[in-house]
Enzyme design. Structure first.
Site, PDB file in Angstrom:
ATOM      1  N   ASP A   1       0.820  -1.202   0.000  1.00  0.00           N
ATOM      2  CA  ASP A   1       0.000   0.000   0.000  1.00  0.00           C
ATOM      3  C   ASP A   1       0.864   1.266   0.000  1.00  0.00           C
ATOM      4  O   ASP A   1       2.085   1.197   0.187  1.00  0.00           O
ATOM      5  CB  ASP A   1      -0.922  -0.016   1.225  1.00  0.00           C
ATOM      6  CG  ASP A   1      -1.875  -1.195   1.210  1.00  0.00           C
ATOM      7  OD1 ASP A   1      -2.251  -1.640   0.106  1.00  0.00           O
ATOM      8  OD2 ASP A   1      -2.263  -1.684   2.302  1.00  0.00           O
TER       9      ASP A   1
ATOM     10  N   TYR B   1       3.951  -9.366   6.945  1.00  0.00           N
ATOM     11  CA  TYR B   1       4.246  -7.941   7.142  1.00  0.00           C
ATOM     12  C   TYR B   1       4.788  -7.746   8.555  1.00  0.00           C
ATOM     13  O   TYR B   1       4.385  -8.433   9.500  1.00  0.00           O
ATOM     14  CB  TYR B   1       2.992  -7.095   6.964  1.00  0.00           C
ATOM     15  CG  TYR B   1       2.620  -6.819   5.525  1.00  0.00           C
ATOM     16  CD1 TYR B   1       3.066  -5.663   4.873  1.00  0.00           C
ATOM     17  CD2 TYR B   1       1.823  -7.697   4.817  1.00  0.00           C
ATOM     18  CE1 TYR B   1       2.729  -5.404   3.557  1.00  0.00           C
ATOM     19  CE2 TYR B   1       1.474  -7.454   3.489  1.00  0.00           C
ATOM     20  CZ  TYR B   1       1.927  -6.310   2.875  1.00  0.00           C
ATOM     21  OH  TYR B   1       1.589  -6.052   1.573  1.00  0.00           O
TER      22      TYR B   1
END
Length: 248
Positions: free
Chosen positions: A58, A116
């Site tokens: 993102d 992540y």
């Protein structure tokens, strides 16, 4: 046709993510990692191949190890691509490796899990040499409360309420693991591993866990978010968020 597999590292600070979703009007304008990489491949080969990434990071999110694959009719060897791409790409994008992959390999479709990592400095004053890639929260959020909230996230669920855009299909994902550890006297790491992630899902999950750890919400708010009676927390600050690994 060659099927080339790349492993990339990048500082996502000045990029609008790997690839901007068409439906997200809130995404900041600017170049993407994919467009920059595709442009450089075009300069080298005269082609503009379709790029497939292991996950679409993102806006503002970094990558320690992003996997990318593409088909090319070029006669350049993987070693040629490795050298030429690193010479032409900006300094905040690096190609760690380039290799030939089997024709059936696609970085997005054959990935089994993505991890992540979120880095939090909990010292009263953040180290200026790591501040660009570390969130600053002091005093530290409560680990036990965050772990309690994380337990509700583990497993297969409909994560549509942890997505940054409205999406009707493909919102069921499986969280395989969430760990919250102290990596040093003033460094906390939150790691999320899932079969896949929706747009802004990592930032929204971590932001919600941080609100729990700071005592602003109770751990069982996760159940209410899944049910749609509460909203997810504010997304975490993306400068501390990075794609750690992709497994195949």
């Amino acid at each position: 046709m060659q099927n080339i597999r790349l492993t990339l590292q990048y500082d996502g600070t000045r990029y609008a993510g790997w690839q901007k979703p068409e439906k997200d009007s809130r995404s900041r304008p600017g170049r993407t990692i994919a467009s920059r990489l595709q442009s450089v491949i075009g300069q080298i080969t005269g082609e503009l191949p379709e790029l497939h990434a292991g996950t679409r990071t993102d806006p503002g999110v970094h990558a320690l190890a992003q996997t990318v694959s593409f088909q090319t009719g070029s006669d350049l060897t993987p070693a040629d691509f490795h050298r030429a791409l690193n010479e032409a790409l900006p300094m905040d994008i690096a190609v760690l490796s380039a290799e030939t992959a089997g024709q059936r390999f696609r970085a997005d479709l054959t990935a089994r899990a993505r991890t992540y990592q979120y880095r939090i400095c909990t010292a009263p004053v953040c180290n200026p040499f790591t501040a660009a890639f570390t969130a600053h929260i002091s005093p530290a959020p409560a680990h036990s409360a965050m772990q309690e909230g994380a337990a509700f996230l583990i497993g297969k669920h409909d994560f549509r309420n942890f997505c940054g855009i409205r999406k009707k299909k493909g919102t069921v994902k499986e969280i395989l693991d969430i760990s919250i550890t102290e990596a040093g006297p003033d460094l906390v790491l939150i790691e999320l591993t899932a079969d896949d992630f929706l747009y802004r899902m990592p930032a929204l999950i971590i932001g919600t866990l941080l609100e729990i750890g700071l005592g602003r919400r109770s751990p069982d708010c996760i159940k209410a978010i899944f049910e749609g009676t509460e909203k997810a927390g504010a997304p975490c600050e993306t400068k501390g968020l990075l794609l750690k690994s992709i497994s195949y």
